[in-house]
Design an enzyme around this catalytic site. Structure first.
Site, short mmCIF file in Angstrom:
data_model
loop_
_atom_site.label_atom_id
_atom_site.label_comp_id
_atom_site.label_asym_id
_atom_site.label_seq_id
_atom_site.Cartn_x
_atom_site.Cartn_y
_atom_site.Cartn_z
CE LYS A 1 -4.38 -1.92 1.30
NZ LYS A 1 -5.44 -2.16 2.28
NE ARG B 1 -7.65 -8.38 0.61
CZ ARG B 1 -7.22 -7.64 -0.40
NH1 ARG B 1 -6.20 -6.82 -0.24
NH2 ARG B 1 -7.80 -7.71 -1.58
N1 HH2 Z 1 -7.41 -3.85 0.74
C1 HH2 Z 1 -7.70 -3.88 -0.59
C2 HH2 Z 1 -8.82 -4.60 -1.04
N2 HH2 Z 1 -9.60 -5.28 -0.18
N3 HH2 Z 1 -10.09 -5.99 2.02
C3 HH2 Z 1 -9.81 -5.97 3.33
N4 HH2 Z 1 -10.58 -6.65 4.19
N5 HH2 Z 1 -8.75 -5.27 3.83
C4 HH2 Z 1 -7.92 -4.54 3.02
O1 HH2 Z 1 -6.99 -3.90 3.55
C5 HH2 Z 1 -8.19 -4.53 1.61
C6 HH2 Z 1 -9.31 -5.27 1.14
C7 HH2 Z 1 -6.83 -3.17 -1.57
O2 HH2 Z 1 -5.83 -4.03 -2.10
P1 HH2 Z 1 -5.90 -4.77 -3.52
O3 HH2 Z 1 -7.04 -5.73 -3.53
O4 HH2 Z 1 -4.61 -5.37 -3.85
O5 HH2 Z 1 -6.12 -3.60 -4.55
P2 HH2 Z 1 -7.35 -3.20 -5.48
O6 HH2 Z 1 -8.45 -2.75 -4.58
O7 HH2 Z 1 -6.79 -2.09 -6.34
O8 HH2 Z 1 -7.77 -4.41 -6.27
#
Ligand code: HH2
Length: 283
Positions: A222, A256
């Site tokens: 992040k 995660r």
């Molecule tokens: N962060 C992201 C997405 N979903 N869910 C939970 N519970 N906690 C988190 O910190 C969280 C989440 C963002 O990361 P990522 O899925 O890699 O990115 P994107 O939203 O661009 O797909």
């Protein structure tokens, strides 16, 4: 401590790693890499082999400024991957969606957990599906929506406000038939928070442990870490591992991450050494 979900229970006496698979063209760190169903399924098998305790499949990026994906498109991306992974890996499948129709269809297709970044919702439709299926549920704190959440986020006391929100969600979920044992709590690092807010939440994690439910943390790659250590998105693994071990020490249990193998290894080493209180100071 345990987490109960559809057809299973995850023991959290030890930390668990949740492997991310973004079936999207535009996620902030891996957009486009696993949009193809064959590649997403292969990635799921790989992450399971690397030691993930569960997989989190998302078909809508929630990065700052992201626009919503239509339900039909979210389902078109997700369902073939759920249907194939369900039979190929032994670990539970979590679905990262804020959409009640997508959650219902994913659970019908055999998913075990709904990871809800929009747990501040007032319409209970998604919760009712979770209750009906006895699914697991991640209640994450988010201020605003992904489209506007980073526009000057402000709190009086971010740790107390997030803690109050999570406590309130446990109460509201129970009212809608979702038992505490089905729920895991997440302070939502990077979701409507400044760099200082994220640091305060990581430092204040102990407050959430008092809620007596497992804490899930998502720091992987992040931008707040990038800003602090001056690293582009592909070079934040070491900073992420530092946050992971810091949070494990404060009691967080589920991590995660996009980088399963190094996270499993770091946690295994940390747990082998024992909690900080076990350090022998006589040598
Ligand atoms: N962060 C992201 C997405 N979903 N869910 C939970 N519970 N906690 C988190 O910190 C969280 C989440 C963002 O990361 P990522 O899925 O890699 O990115 P994107 O939203 O661009 O797909």
């Amino acid at each position: 401590m345990t987490w109960r979900f559809r057809n299973g229970v995850l023991s959290l006496d030890r930390s668990a790693v949740m492997g991310i698979i973004n079936v999207t063209p535009d996620s902030f760190s891996d957009g486009g890499t696993y949009l193809d169903a064959d590649r997403a399924v292969a990635r799921g098998e790989q992450l399971a082999a690397e030691g993930a305790a569960l997989l989190d499949l998302g078909a809508e990026s929630t990065r700052p400024g992201a626009t919503p994906v239509p339900v039909a498109e979210e389902l078109r991306r997700l369902l073939p991957v759920i249907e194939r992974l369900r039979d190929r890996v032994k670990i539970p499948l979590s679905i990262d969606t804020r959409n009640p129709e997508v959650a219902a269809a994913a659970l019908d297709a055999g998913a075990h957990i709904i990871n809800d970044i929009a747990a501040h919702r007032s319409d209970p439709a998604l919760w009712l599906s979770v209750a009906r299926h006895g699914a697991g549920y991640v209640a994450m704190h988010l201020r605003g929506t992904p489209a506007d959440m980073q526009a000057n986020p402000a709190y009086q006391d971010v740790v107390t406000e997030v803690g109050d929100f999570l406590a309130d969600r446990l109460r509201v979920l129970e009212q809608h038939g979702v038992a505490r044992e089905q729920v895991v709590l997440d302070p939502g690092i990077g979701f409507g928070k400044s760099v200082e807010h994220n640091l305060a939440l990581l430092r204040g994690l102990g407050l959430f442990i008092c809620l007596d439910r497992p804490i899930l943390l998502g720091v992987s790659r992040k931008s707040f870490m990038g800003m602090l250590v001056g690293a582009p998105v592909g070079e934040r693994l070491a900073a992420g591992l530092a946050c992971t071990l810091w949070s494990a020490r404060l009691g967080a249990r589920i991590f995660r991450t996009h980088d399963v193998a190094p996270t499993v290894q770091a946690l295994k080493m940390w747990e082998t050494l024992g909690p900080p209180s076990a350090v022998d100071r006589s040598r």
